[in-house]
Design a protein around this motif. Structure first.
Motif, PDB file in Angstrom:
ATOM      1  N   MET A   1     -15.167   9.871  20.275  1.00 47.09           N
ATOM      2  CA  MET A   1     -14.175  10.377  21.239  1.00 47.09           C
ATOM      3  C   MET A   1     -13.754  11.817  20.905  1.00 47.09           C
ATOM      4  N   SER A   2     -13.359  12.550  21.924  1.00 49.76           N
ATOM      5  CA  SER A   2     -12.989  13.948  21.722  1.00 49.76           C
ATOM      6  C   SER A   2     -11.514  14.039  21.345  1.00 49.76           C
ATOM      7  N   ASN A   3     -11.036  15.254  21.190  1.00 46.97           N
ATOM      8  CA  ASN A   3      -9.613  15.403  20.880  1.00 46.97           C
ATOM      9  C   ASN A   3      -8.839  16.026  22.047  1.00 46.97           C
ATOM     10  N   VAL A   4      -9.346  15.803  23.266  1.00 49.50           N
ATOM     11  CA  VAL A   4      -8.649  16.321  24.455  1.00 49.50           C
ATOM     12  C   VAL A   4      -8.344  15.164  25.422  1.00 49.50           C
ATOM     13  N   THR A   5      -7.080  15.078  25.817  1.00 42.68           N
ATOM     14  CA  THR A   5      -6.684  14.105  26.863  1.00 42.68           C
ATOM     15  C   THR A   5      -6.524  14.865  28.163  1.00 42.68           C
ATOM     16  N   LEU A   6      -6.907  14.215  29.261  1.00 48.32           N
ATOM     17  CA  LEU A   6      -6.736  14.836  30.580  1.00 48.32           C
ATOM     18  C   LEU A   6      -5.582  14.148  31.311  1.00 48.32           C
ATOM     19  N   ILE A   7      -4.635  14.948  31.806  1.00 50.60           N
ATOM     20  CA  ILE A   7      -3.558  14.401  32.654  1.00 50.60           C
ATOM     21  C   ILE A   7      -3.728  14.956  34.062  1.00 50.60           C
ATOM     22  N   ILE A   8      -3.781  14.070  35.042  1.00 52.98           N
ATOM     23  CA  ILE A   8      -3.826  14.535  36.439  1.00 52.98           C
ATOM     24  C   ILE A   8      -2.501  14.152  37.098  1.00 52.98           C
ATOM     25  N   LEU A   9      -1.756  15.155  37.512  1.00 52.94           N
ATOM     26  CA  LEU A   9      -0.427  14.918  38.090  1.00 52.94           C
ATOM     27  C   LEU A   9      -0.568  14.588  39.577  1.00 52.94           C
ATOM     28  N   CYS A  10      -0.199  13.348  39.923  1.00 52.58           N
ATOM     29  CA  CYS A  10      -0.368  12.891  41.317  1.00 52.58           C
ATOM     30  C   CYS A  10       0.902  12.216  41.831  1.00 52.58           C
ATOM     31  N   ALA A  11       2.049  12.582  41.267  1.00 51.54           N
ATOM     32  CA  ALA A  11       3.267  11.848  41.637  1.00 51.54           C
ATOM     33  C   ALA A  11       4.129  12.598  42.651  1.00 51.54           C
ATOM     34  N   GLY A  12       3.583  13.662  43.229  1.00 54.86           N
ATOM     35  CA  GLY A  12       4.385  14.464  44.172  1.00 54.86           C
ATOM     36  C   GLY A  12       4.530  13.786  45.522  1.00 54.86           C
ATOM     37  N   ASN A  13       5.414  14.355  46.346  1.00 54.79           N
ATOM     38  CA  ASN A  13       5.712  13.779  47.667  1.00 54.79           C
ATOM     39  C   ASN A  13       4.995  14.466  48.815  1.00 54.79           C
ATOM     40  N   SER A  14       4.310  15.579  48.541  1.00 49.63           N
ATOM     41  CA  SER A  14       3.598  16.337  49.576  1.00 49.63           C
ATOM     42  C   SER A  14       4.527  16.748  50.718  1.00 49.63           C
ATOM     43  N   THR A  15       5.741  17.105  50.416  1.00 53.01           N
ATOM     44  CA  THR A  15       6.715  17.452  51.456  1.00 53.01           C
ATOM     45  C   THR A  15       6.260  18.676  52.246  1.00 53.01           C
ATOM     46  N   ARG A  16       5.816  19.711  51.526  1.00 56.52           N
ATOM     47  CA  ARG A  16       5.414  20.941  52.230  1.00 56.52           C
ATOM     48  C   ARG A  16       4.080  20.781  52.948  1.00 56.52           C
ATOM     49  N   PHE A  17       3.310  19.810  52.544  1.00 55.89           N
ATOM     50  CA  PHE A  17       1.983  19.591  53.140  1.00 55.89           C
ATOM     51  C   PHE A  17       2.124  19.244  54.622  1.00 55.89           C
ATOM     52  N   GLY A  18       3.129  18.445  54.926  1.00 55.59           N
ATOM     53  CA  GLY A  18       3.492  18.230  56.328  1.00 55.59           C
ATOM     54  C   GLY A  18       2.586  17.288  57.119  1.00 55.59           C
ATOM     55  N   LEU A  19       1.674  16.576  56.465  1.00 63.15           N
ATOM     56  CA  LEU A  19       0.866  15.588  57.193  1.00 63.15           C
ATOM     57  C   LEU A  19       1.395  14.195  56.865  1.00 63.15           C
ATOM     58  N   GLN A  20       0.970  13.201  57.678  1.00 62.57           N
ATOM     59  CA  GLN A  20       1.508  11.861  57.438  1.00 62.57           C
ATOM     60  C   GLN A  20       0.955  11.236  56.153  1.00 62.57           C
ATOM     61  N   THR A  97      -3.646  19.028  34.874  1.00 60.85           N
ATOM     62  CA  THR A  97      -3.974  19.650  36.158  1.00 60.85           C
ATOM     63  C   THR A  97      -3.214  19.020  37.312  1.00 60.85           C
ATOM     64  N   ASP A  98      -3.035  19.807  38.381  1.00 57.92           N
ATOM     65  CA  ASP A  98      -2.420  19.306  39.612  1.00 57.92           C
ATOM     66  C   ASP A  98      -3.512  18.655  40.443  1.00 57.92           C
ATOM     67  N   VAL A  99      -3.248  17.467  40.958  1.00 56.68           N
ATOM     68  CA  VAL A  99      -4.235  16.853  41.856  1.00 56.68           C
ATOM     69  C   VAL A  99      -4.442  17.759  43.067  1.00 56.68           C
ATOM     70  N   ALA A 100      -3.422  18.552  43.351  1.00 57.98           N
ATOM     71  CA  ALA A 100      -3.460  19.424  44.522  1.00 57.98           C
ATOM     72  C   ALA A 100      -4.507  20.528  44.388  1.00 57.98           C
TER      73      ALA A 100
END
Ligand SMILES: Nc1ccn([C@@H]2O[C@H](COP(=O)(O)OP(=O)(O)OP(=O)(O)O)[C@@H](O)[C@H]2O)c(=O)n1
Ligand SMILES: C[C@](O)(CO)[C@H](O)COP(=O)(O)O
Length: 374
Positions: A1-20, A97-100
């Motif tokens: 195993m390597s010594n790097v963990t990946l975090i993907i942030l996906c907990a946002g509300n997409s308010t500015r995105f404006g789609l359903q 990283t941002d999922v966005a």
């Protein structure tokens, strides 16, 4: 195993995105965007662990898509989500990283890893080639940088940097604030963040959603209870008895909820609203349905049509059919031509025939929200 963990942030509300649909749930063929991003980065490096940060409401649903990743509940802000995820990180380095940012080029991931020893935080940046005005004054654009993600940090330093109440908009700003060192690498226009709907036009790596249809079935039964108001499909029924239940007993809405959850593979009504939870005692089932509709739209589906059958020896359903149809269509935000209500007696057979209760069976059809048409 390597010594790097990946975090993907996906907990946002997409308010500015404006789609359903939330941006993390846009479908690319059959894959949600968050899974597409995770797989793409995973294929480039042997990470120690991959952590996906999700909103509380969507966490269990996300787990349906993958057994390898660790899923963590996010917080109110990007920074809080990052802090929650960092608690699970033991490796020396962490890439966040941002999922966005869905279309990050391979070279950026590889450069971050390769240059990880160069500073406490390695950051992709874009230079600015336009004239820049700040508070009415033209400033030297050479000093302006646009910061992107992913960023690769020394885990212990990022954890320390986030022991603060100050809200930073990215990891490098927090590290800089505790005088940590930053090393910049060349970012990419392809890493553009999906913030507004119009950003979709500038991102080219995303494939359109599949045109598949998804069907779910729902079935519910409730016995009668004397001296209670009856609700069926959100409509008050004028009889001197209602339904025995933990909630208001709206058997039609419960059956509908199960059909909708079935169609998107999200389990059943009890997983969302346990009948052991006092919060749901006598609750208006319309409120439960509204919550499920919000969930279904958030996670990237559209409702195609609903067909349901009410089996009741009593009460008579015909006088209420149109009202129920209109109410359901309005709760689902679809046209009423896509809601069909059928009623039948049980021909005096069984518990329904003996007038002890009512059963409702529902079929719901969904499709992916087509974000390419926006
Ligand atoms: N409480 C939060 C807020 C944001 N994010 C994540 O942080 C990244 C950057 O946030 P942004 O693009 O602003 O996404 P949203 O917060 O969803 O958008 P908005 O601000 O328009 O609601 C996104 O990947 C988002 O999912 C997060 O994990 N937890
Ligand atoms: C982290 C980030 O993507 C770097 O540019 C950006 O700051 C996120 O900002 P948001 O307002 O949370 O989208």
């Amino acid at each position: 195993m390597s010594n790097v963990t990946l975090i993907i942030l996906c907990a946002g509300n997409s308010t500015r995105f404006g789609l359903q649909a939330k941006k993390q749930w846009l479908r690319l063929e059959n894959s949600p965007l968050w899974l597409f991003v995770a797989k793409k980065i995973q294929n480039l490096y042997n990470f120690d662990k991959i952590i996906i940060t999700s909103s509380k409401e969507e966490l269990n649903y996300m787990k349906n898509f993958n057994d390898e990743y660790e899923f963590v509940v996010g917080g109110e802000t990007r920074q809080q989500s990052m802090k929650n995820s960092l608690q699970k990180v033991e490796s020396k380095y962490v890439m966040v990283t941002d999922v966005a940012r869905a279309c990050i080029p391979k070279e950026i991931i590889l450069s971050l890893i390769e240059e990880k020893e160069k500073a406490d935080c390695i950051v992709p940046v874009l230079n600015v080639n336009d004239t820049v005005i700040y508070e009415e004054k033209t400033i030297n654009r050479e000093n302006v940088k646009l910061i992107q993600t992913p960023q690769l940090s020394k885990t212990n330093i990022l954890k320390k940097a986030l022991e603060t109440n100050i809200e930073f908009t990215d990891d490098s700003s927090a590290i800089k604030a505790i005088k940590g060192t930053i090393h910049y690498i060349q970012g990419s226009k392809e890493s553009k963040k999906l913030t507004l709907t119009s950003d979709l036009n500038e991102i080219t790596c995303l494939k359109a959603p599949s045109k598949n249809f998804f069907t779910g079935i729902g079935y519910d039964i409730h016995p009668f209870e004397e001296n209670k108001q009856m609700y069926l499909g959100g409509i008050k029924i004028d009889v001197p008895y209602g339904f025995k239940a933990h909630s208001d007993g709206d058997v039609l809405i419960h059956s509908l909820i199960d059909a909708l959850l079935g169609a998107c593979g999200a389990g059943d009504i009890g997983e969302f609203f346990p009948d052991t939870d006092n919060k749901f005692k006598n609750i208006d089932s319309k409120i439960l349905l509204e919550e499920i509709i919000k969930f279904i739209y958030n996670v990237g589906y559209e409702i195609v049509n609903i067909d349901l059958t009410i089996t009741a020896q009593q009460p008579k359903i015909n006088p209420y059919k149109i009202q129920i149809k209109n109410k359901i269509a309005s709760l689902l935000h679809i046209e009423k031509q896509f809601v069909n209500i059928k009623a039948t007696t049980a021909e005096k057979l069984g518990f329904i025939g003996r007038k002890e209760g009512v059963a409702v069976q529902t079929i719901a059809t969904l499709k992916y929200y087509d974000w390419t048409k926006k």
